[in-house]
Design a protein around this motif. Sequence first.
Motif, PDB file in Angstrom:
ATOM      1  N   HIS A  61       0.833  -1.210   0.000  1.00 59.98           N
ATOM      2  CA  HIS A  61       0.000   0.000   0.000  1.00 59.98           C
ATOM      3  C   HIS A  61       0.861   1.250   0.000  1.00 59.98           C
ATOM      4  CE1 HIS A  61      -2.485   3.181   1.991  1.00 59.98           C
ATOM      5  NE2 HIS A  61      -3.345   2.765   1.088  1.00 59.98           N
ATOM      6  N   ALA A  62       1.973   1.221   0.749  1.00 57.96           N
ATOM      7  CA  ALA A  62       2.879   2.373   0.761  1.00 57.96           C
ATOM      8  C   ALA A  62       3.423   2.637  -0.641  1.00 57.96           C
ATOM      9  CB  ALA A  62       4.019   2.124   1.742  1.00 57.96           C
ATOM     10  N   VAL A  63       3.815   1.591  -1.348  1.00 58.35           N
ATOM     11  CA  VAL A  63       4.318   1.751  -2.717  1.00 58.35           C
ATOM     12  C   VAL A  63       3.219   2.297  -3.619  1.00 58.35           C
ATOM     13  CG1 VAL A  63       5.176   0.507  -4.751  1.00 58.35           C
ATOM     14  CG2 VAL A  63       6.110  -0.003  -2.473  1.00 58.35           C
ATOM     15  N   LEU A  64       1.986   1.840  -3.427  1.00 58.80           N
ATOM     16  CA  LEU A  64       0.869   2.313  -4.247  1.00 58.80           C
ATOM     17  C   LEU A  64       0.634   3.806  -4.061  1.00 58.80           C
ATOM     18  CD1 LEU A  64      -1.385   1.603  -6.223  1.00 58.80           C
ATOM     19  CD2 LEU A  64      -2.802   0.929  -4.254  1.00 58.80           C
ATOM     20  N   CYS A  65       0.928   4.320  -2.883  1.00 55.21           N
ATOM     21  CA  CYS A  65       0.786   5.758  -2.633  1.00 55.21           C
ATOM     22  C   CYS A  65       1.685   6.591  -3.550  1.00 55.21           C
ATOM     23  CB  CYS A  65       1.119   6.079  -1.175  1.00 55.21           C
ATOM     24  SG  CYS A  65      -0.085   5.466   0.032  1.00 55.21           S
ATOM     25  N   ALA A  66       2.706   5.964  -4.116  1.00 50.18           N
ATOM     26  CA  ALA A  66       3.644   6.681  -4.986  1.00 50.18           C
ATOM     27  C   ALA A  66       3.151   6.778  -6.424  1.00 50.18           C
ATOM     28  CB  ALA A  66       5.004   5.984  -4.967  1.00 50.18           C
ATOM     29  N   ALA A  67       2.071   6.111  -6.765  1.00 48.04           N
ATOM     30  CA  ALA A  67       1.630   6.035  -8.162  1.00 48.04           C
ATOM     31  C   ALA A  67       1.423   7.405  -8.816  1.00 48.04           C
ATOM     32  CB  ALA A  67       0.361   5.184  -8.263  1.00 48.04           C
ATOM     33  N   PRO A  68       0.742   8.361  -8.174  1.00 42.75           N
ATOM     34  CA  PRO A  68       0.550   9.653  -8.856  1.00 42.75           C
ATOM     35  C   PRO A  68       1.863  10.368  -9.160  1.00 42.75           C
ATOM     36  CG  PRO A  68      -0.993   9.424  -7.025  1.00 42.75           C
ATOM     37  CD  PRO A  68      -0.011   8.298  -6.902  1.00 42.75           C
ATOM     38  N   HIS A  69       2.858  10.210  -8.300  1.00 44.87           N
ATOM     39  CA  HIS A  69       4.143  10.876  -8.520  1.00 44.87           C
ATOM     40  C   HIS A  69       4.977  10.155  -9.579  1.00 44.87           C
ATOM     41  CE1 HIS A  69       7.720  13.240  -7.562  1.00 44.87           C
ATOM     42  NE2 HIS A  69       8.404  12.116  -7.571  1.00 44.87           N
ATOM     43  N   VAL A  70       4.993   8.831  -9.510  1.00 45.19           N
ATOM     44  CA  VAL A  70       5.848   8.047 -10.414  1.00 45.19           C
ATOM     45  C   VAL A  70       5.288   8.020 -11.821  1.00 45.19           C
ATOM     46  CG1 VAL A  70       6.686   5.715 -10.901  1.00 45.19           C
ATOM     47  CG2 VAL A  70       6.827   6.639  -8.578  1.00 45.19           C
ATOM     48  N   GLY A  71       3.949   7.882 -11.926  1.00 41.81           N
ATOM     49  CA  GLY A  71       3.340   7.792 -13.244  1.00 41.81           C
ATOM     50  C   GLY A  71       3.676   6.482 -13.936  1.00 41.81           C
ATOM     51  N   ASN A  72       3.947   6.552 -15.226  1.00 40.32           N
ATOM     52  CA  ASN A  72       4.198   5.341 -16.027  1.00 40.32           C
ATOM     53  C   ASN A  72       5.686   5.133 -16.258  1.00 40.32           C
ATOM     54  OD1 ASN A  72       3.280   3.065 -17.454  1.00 40.32           O
ATOM     55  ND2 ASN A  72       3.448   4.144 -19.408  1.00 40.32           N
ATOM     56  N   GLU A  73       6.466   5.306 -15.210  1.00 46.37           N
ATOM     57  CA  GLU A  73       7.912   5.142 -15.306  1.00 46.37           C
ATOM     58  C   GLU A  73       8.380   4.043 -14.355  1.00 46.37           C
ATOM     59  OE1 GLU A  73      10.164   8.729 -14.703  1.00 46.37           O
ATOM     60  OE2 GLU A  73       8.481   9.990 -15.336  1.00 46.37           O
ATOM     61  N   PRO A  74       9.422   3.309 -14.732  1.00 53.56           N
ATOM     62  CA  PRO A  74      10.041   2.412 -13.750  1.00 53.56           C
ATOM     63  C   PRO A  74      10.665   3.238 -12.633  1.00 53.56           C
ATOM     64  CG  PRO A  74      11.400   2.553 -15.718  1.00 53.56           C
ATOM     65  CD  PRO A  74      10.126   3.287 -16.024  1.00 53.56           C
ATOM     66  N   PHE A  75      10.756   2.647 -11.455  1.00 49.91           N
ATOM     67  CA  PHE A  75      11.240   3.396 -10.300  1.00 49.91           C
ATOM     68  C   PHE A  75      11.878   2.443  -9.300  1.00 49.91           C
ATOM     69  CE2 PHE A  75       7.070   1.804  -9.417  1.00 49.91           C
ATOM     70  CZ  PHE A  75       6.986   1.594  -8.046  1.00 49.91           C
ATOM     71  N   ALA A  76      12.620   3.005  -8.367  1.00 49.87           N
ATOM     72  CA  ALA A  76      13.264   2.210  -7.321  1.00 49.87           C
ATOM     73  C   ALA A  76      12.533   2.397  -6.004  1.00 49.87           C
ATOM     74  CB  ALA A  76      14.726   2.606  -7.167  1.00 49.87           C
ATOM     75  N   VAL A  77      12.574   1.370  -5.170  1.00 51.84           N
ATOM     76  CA  VAL A  77      12.070   1.439  -3.805  1.00 51.84           C
ATOM     77  C   VAL A  77      13.209   1.071  -2.871  1.00 51.84           C
ATOM     78  CG1 VAL A  77      10.450   0.486  -2.114  1.00 51.84           C
ATOM     79  CG2 VAL A  77       9.696   0.909  -4.468  1.00 51.84           C
ATOM     80  N   LEU A  78      13.469   1.920  -1.889  1.00 44.43           N
ATOM     81  CA  LEU A  78      14.525   1.676  -0.910  1.00 44.43           C
ATOM     82  C   LEU A  78      13.908   1.679   0.481  1.00 44.43           C
ATOM     83  CD1 LEU A  78      15.710   3.750  -3.288  1.00 44.43           C
ATOM     84  CD2 LEU A  78      17.793   3.505  -1.956  1.00 44.43           C
ATOM     85  N   LEU A  79      14.049   0.600   1.209  1.00 45.14           N
ATOM     86  CA  LEU A  79      13.541   0.532   2.571  1.00 45.14           C
ATOM     87  C   LEU A  79      14.577   1.096   3.531  1.00 45.14           C
ATOM     88  CD1 LEU A  79      11.755  -2.940   2.658  1.00 45.14           C
ATOM     89  CD2 LEU A  79      10.987  -0.753   1.712  1.00 45.14           C
ATOM     90  N   GLY A  80      14.115   1.934   4.442  1.00 43.92           N
ATOM     91  CA  GLY A  80      15.015   2.665   5.306  1.00 43.92           C
ATOM     92  C   GLY A  80      15.723   1.836   6.350  1.00 43.92           C
ATOM     93  N   ASP A  81      15.239   0.629   6.644  1.00 45.18           N
ATOM     94  CA  ASP A  81      15.885  -0.208   7.657  1.00 45.18           C
ATOM     95  C   ASP A  81      17.155  -0.871   7.136  1.00 45.18           C
ATOM     96  OD1 ASP A  81      13.992   0.419   9.501  1.00 45.18           O
ATOM     97  OD2 ASP A  81      12.844  -1.427   9.297  1.00 45.18           O
ATOM     98  N   ASP A  82      17.290  -0.970   5.835  1.00 44.17           N
ATOM     99  CA  ASP A  82      18.464  -1.593   5.228  1.00 44.17           C
ATOM    100  C   ASP A  82      19.440  -0.511   4.782  1.00 44.17           C
ATOM    101  OD1 ASP A  82      17.892  -4.277   5.469  1.00 44.17           O
ATOM    102  OD2 ASP A  82      16.770  -4.361   3.604  1.00 44.17           O
ATOM    103  N   LEU A  83      20.605  -0.470   5.401  1.00 45.42           N
ATOM    104  CA  LEU A  83      21.657   0.434   4.952  1.00 45.42           C
ATOM    105  C   LEU A  83      22.683  -0.384   4.184  1.00 45.42           C
ATOM    106  CD1 LEU A  83      22.324   2.789   8.004  1.00 45.42           C
ATOM    107  CD2 LEU A  83      20.521   2.886   6.276  1.00 45.42           C
ATOM    108  N   ILE A  84      22.956   0.017   2.955  1.00 42.16           N
ATOM    109  CA  ILE A  84      23.932  -0.666   2.110  1.00 42.16           C
ATOM    110  C   ILE A  84      25.197   0.176   2.083  1.00 42.16           C
ATOM    111  CG2 ILE A  84      24.414  -1.600  -0.170  1.00 42.16           C
ATOM    112  CD1 ILE A  84      22.109  -2.999   1.299  1.00 42.16           C
ATOM    113  N   ASP A  85      26.318  -0.463   2.365  1.00 46.89           N
ATOM    114  CA  ASP A  85      27.593   0.249   2.398  1.00 46.89           C
ATOM    115  C   ASP A  85      27.857   0.876   1.029  1.00 46.89           C
ATOM    116  OD1 ASP A  85      30.596   0.655   2.285  1.00 46.89           O
ATOM    117  OD2 ASP A  85      30.406  -0.131   4.320  1.00 46.89           O
ATOM    118  N   PRO A  86      28.203   2.170   0.990  1.00 45.83           N
ATOM    119  CA  PRO A  86      28.421   2.829  -0.307  1.00 45.83           C
ATOM    120  C   PRO A  86      29.549   2.224  -1.124  1.00 45.83           C
ATOM    121  CG  PRO A  86      29.110   4.249   1.517  1.00 45.83           C
ATOM    122  CD  PRO A  86      28.345   3.111   2.117  1.00 45.83           C
TER     123      PRO A  86
END
Length: 300
Positions: free
Chosen positions: A116-141
Amino acid sequence: MTQSHPRISKAVIPAAGLGTRFLPATKATPKEMLPVVDKPAIQYVVEEAASAGLDDVLMITGRNKRPLEDHFDRNYELESALQKKGDAGRLAKVQESSDLATMHYVRQGDPKGLGHAVLCAAPHVGNEPFAVLLGDDLIDPRDPLLKRMVDVHEQHGGSVIALMEVEPEQIHLYGCAAVEVTEDGDVVKVTGLVEKPDPADAPSNYAVIGRYVLDPHVFDILRTTEPGRGGEIQLTDALQQLADDEKIGGPVHGVVFKGRRYDTGDRGDYLRAIVRLACEREDLGPDFRAWLRSYVTEEM
């Protein structure tokens, strides 16, 4: 010839959770603002998106999350005070967070799960591929997972998820993927997904971790996805449909990640992340490591 697909530019960061595992610290402070050394955890995530070329960031927030917006906004009073003091170092650090990306915010409202959280992004993202990053996972740069996922999407289209091998007895804590090998050693084709399976029923020990590159068709699926495990709308269930039928939105691939990952959603892992990152800092590491050795020796 391999088809080249459009490179993505938008990232979505769900940040509406209540952070109950960190109470009482998160009673009035968003868990995403808890410091990892001297930066809030959420800043590491936005920095990762920006480093991968995703400079348009939408944060999905909820009640009591206003400090997230304030952190990535300008603070002219503080900047002016630091400038008058001639403290260029701290001034640069303060300005860094507001210069990382173009930030947008939308409230989730009802906490109905990651899907549902991802679905909330639909108006902003539109018809484009996009990334989702969860804040609990930190990936070393130093281990650019998201950039690799963007490259795989550019090559194959569809959706790309991040996978990590875990011990079989730990798989019930994650979404789990059934996979087929490909010609690329770190890329697999995902044929099935199940959310937090019993170890005996898990199709593999490949766990889904908090990075996704998604085809926009996922929104159409999420709009009709019924609540699943935990009574929430699960992103895993939508990805399962994409994996079942490539005609909907292309294939689903996985990038098998073997780099450094810090889980700040668990209290123990949160503390370990702080220790690891502090030990590796040039300004803090030498003294901190010396103290840590002394402390461990005394305690042993």
